[in-house]
Design an enzyme around this catalytic site. Structure first.
Site, short mmCIF file in Angstrom:
data_model
loop_
_atom_site.label_atom_id
_atom_site.label_comp_id
_atom_site.label_asym_id
_atom_site.label_seq_id
_atom_site.Cartn_x
_atom_site.Cartn_y
_atom_site.Cartn_z
N ARG A 189 0.85 -1.19 0.00
CA ARG A 189 0.00 0.00 0.00
C ARG A 189 0.89 1.25 0.00
O ARG A 189 1.27 1.75 1.06
CB ARG A 189 -0.92 0.00 1.22
CG ARG A 189 -1.92 -1.14 1.22
CD ARG A 189 -2.78 -1.08 2.47
NE ARG A 189 -3.79 -2.13 2.47
CZ ARG A 189 -4.69 -2.30 3.44
NH1 ARG A 189 -4.69 -1.49 4.48
NH2 ARG A 189 -5.58 -3.27 3.37
N ARG A 216 10.45 5.93 4.12
CA ARG A 216 10.66 7.37 4.16
C ARG A 216 11.24 7.83 5.50
O ARG A 216 12.02 8.77 5.56
CB ARG A 216 9.36 8.09 3.85
CG ARG A 216 8.92 7.94 2.40
CD ARG A 216 7.53 8.50 2.18
NE ARG A 216 7.45 9.89 2.60
CZ ARG A 216 6.30 10.53 2.84
NH1 ARG A 216 5.14 9.88 2.74
NH2 ARG A 216 6.31 11.79 3.20
N TYR A 226 12.17 -1.39 -2.54
CA TYR A 226 11.94 0.02 -2.81
C TYR A 226 13.24 0.69 -3.23
O TYR A 226 14.32 0.32 -2.76
CB TYR A 226 11.39 0.75 -1.59
CG TYR A 226 9.93 0.51 -1.31
CD1 TYR A 226 8.96 1.39 -1.79
CD2 TYR A 226 9.51 -0.60 -0.56
CE1 TYR A 226 7.61 1.18 -1.52
CE2 TYR A 226 8.16 -0.81 -0.30
CZ TYR A 226 7.22 0.08 -0.79
OH TYR A 226 5.89 -0.14 -0.53
N ASP A 241 2.06 5.10 -0.19
CA ASP A 241 1.46 6.32 0.37
C ASP A 241 1.23 7.38 -0.70
O ASP A 241 1.65 7.24 -1.86
CB ASP A 241 2.39 6.90 1.44
CG ASP A 241 2.52 6.01 2.66
OD1 ASP A 241 1.63 5.18 2.88
OD2 ASP A 241 3.52 6.15 3.39
#
Length: 300
Positions: A55, A203, A115, A57
Site C-alpha cells: 500500500r 521514508r 523500494y 502512500d
C-alpha cells in the site's frame, strides 16, 4: 449459473503524484479506486475488487506494483493489459497480466518488496528530476556513512521506530534482506529489500540516513534509536516523490522479466554540481538539527 472466477495478476506502474496512494479513500483519487472502476466496466459480473502487494502512500510511485483480482468475464488473461491500458489514465500503466491459481495472493504470497529512493544531491535544482527525486542541496552527503548505517539494519529486527502512527500492525518485526546505496555523480540511489515494510518505514529511514550523511546524526545515535525503538526521536520523513516500489518477489516468477524486473530507469547527469563534503568533526553525538526545507514532517 454463475460463471467460475479466474484470478488475474497484474504488474503495473503508476505516477504517485496523481493519487492519494494505492488504497481507496473517500475524498481523494487513489490508484485502487481508479483501477477497480475500469475493471468493473470490463467485467461487470466480477467482484471488481483488487488486492495489492504493498500500500504505497500519497505521492509514492510504483515501477513494479503487483495486484490481483478475480474475473468472471470472457477476457483472456493475456489481453487484460491491453484492455486496461486503453481505458486507464496515462498516470497508470499495466505492464503485464497473467492468470494465477485461486490460492495465489498478491500480498501474502510475496517473499519480498523492494523500494528505491533517489536523492539529487546538487547545489542546483533540475526541473526534469524534481518529480522523481529529493533535492538535497545544503551539504554533500557522505554515502559511505549512510551505507554503514544501512548495513546494521540487515536481518530480522524490531523496526517500530520507523513506523508512522495509525498503523494497525500488531508488531514491528520484519526482515531486512538486502540494502544498497550507490552514487553516480550528484545522484544517490538507496534500495531496501525486506519481507515486508511498516507503515511509512522507508521514508522515515531515509530521513534519518540523510541526517547521517549530512553529519547531523552519528551512526551510534541512529542505531540506538531504532534498536531501542525510540519512535519519538524519529521526527522527519523523506518526501514521497523520491520513492518508488521497484518490484515484488515471489517464489516462482509470474511475469516476464522485461515487464517486472527493475523497470524504473536510473537517471544520469553529464556534469556534477555537488556541495562540499563537510568534515567528520561536524558529526554530532546525539540529536540532530531539524531537516532543512525539503524534508516532510511526520504526523503522530
Amino acid at each position: 449459473m454463475e460463471a467460475p472466477l479466474r484470478r488475474i495478476a497484474l504488474c503495473l506502474q503508476y505516477d504517485g503524484a496523481a493519487f492519494c496512494g494505492w488504497q481507496r479513500q473517500q475524498n481523494a483519487p487513489s490508484v485502487q479506486a481508479t483501477l477497480e472502476q475500469v475493471i468493473s466496466g470490463l467485467d461487470p459480473q466480477g467482484p471488481g475488487r483488487t488486492v495489492a502487494a504493498g500500500r504505497t502512500d500519497t505521492g509514492v510511485h510504483a515501477a513494479g506494483q503487483v495486484v490481483h483480482f478475480d474475473s468472471a468475464g470472457p477476457i483472456p488473461a493475456g489481453r487484460w493489459a491491453k484492455a486496461l491500458n486503453g481505458r486507464l489514465p496515462s498516470s497508470i500503466h499495466v505492464r503485464a497480466a497473467t492468470e494465477v491459481p485461486a490460492s495465489w495472493h498478491a500480498c501474502f504470497s510475496a517473499t519480498y518488496r523492494r523500494y528505491r529512493y533517489t536523492i539529487h544531491n546538487s547545489c542546483s535544482a533540475n526541473l526534469f528530476l524534481a518529480p522523481w527525486t529529493w533535492h538535497r542541496y545544503q551539504r554533500r552527503l557522505d554515502e559511505a556513512a549512510m551505507g554503514r548505517a544501512l548495513a546494521a539494519m540487515l536481518g530480522e529486527h524490531d523496526f517500530s521506530a520507523f513506523q508512522r502512527a495509525g498503523s494497525s500492525r500488531a508488531h514491528g518485526r520484519t526482515t531486512m534482506q538486502e540494502v544498497q546505496i550507490d552514487r553516480q555523480g550528484d545522484l544517490i540511489t538507496v534500495e531496501l529489500q525486506a519481507s515486508g515494510f511498516l507503515y511509512g518505514m522507508v521514508r522515515l529511514i531515509l530521513g534519518q540516513l540523510v541526517a547521517v550523511g549530512e553529519g547531523r546524526l552519528s551512526l551510534d545515535a541512529l542505531e540506538r534509536r531504532w534498536r531501542e525503538c525510540r519512535r519519538g526521536e524519529v521526527k522527519e520523513a523523506a518526501p514521497p516523490q523520491g520513492l518508488s516500489l521497484l518490484r515484488v518477489g515471489y517464489r516462482e516468477p509470474i511475469f516476464p522479466r522485461a515487464a517486472w524486473y527493475d523497470c524504473q530507469p536510473r537517471y544520469q547527469l553529464e556534469s556534477s554540481d555537488s556541495p562540499v563534503l563537510q568534515p567528520v568533526s561536524t558529526v554530532l553525538p546525539a540529536d540532530p538539527a531539524p531537516l532543512p526545507t525539503g524534508g516532510a514532517p511526520v504526523k503522530r
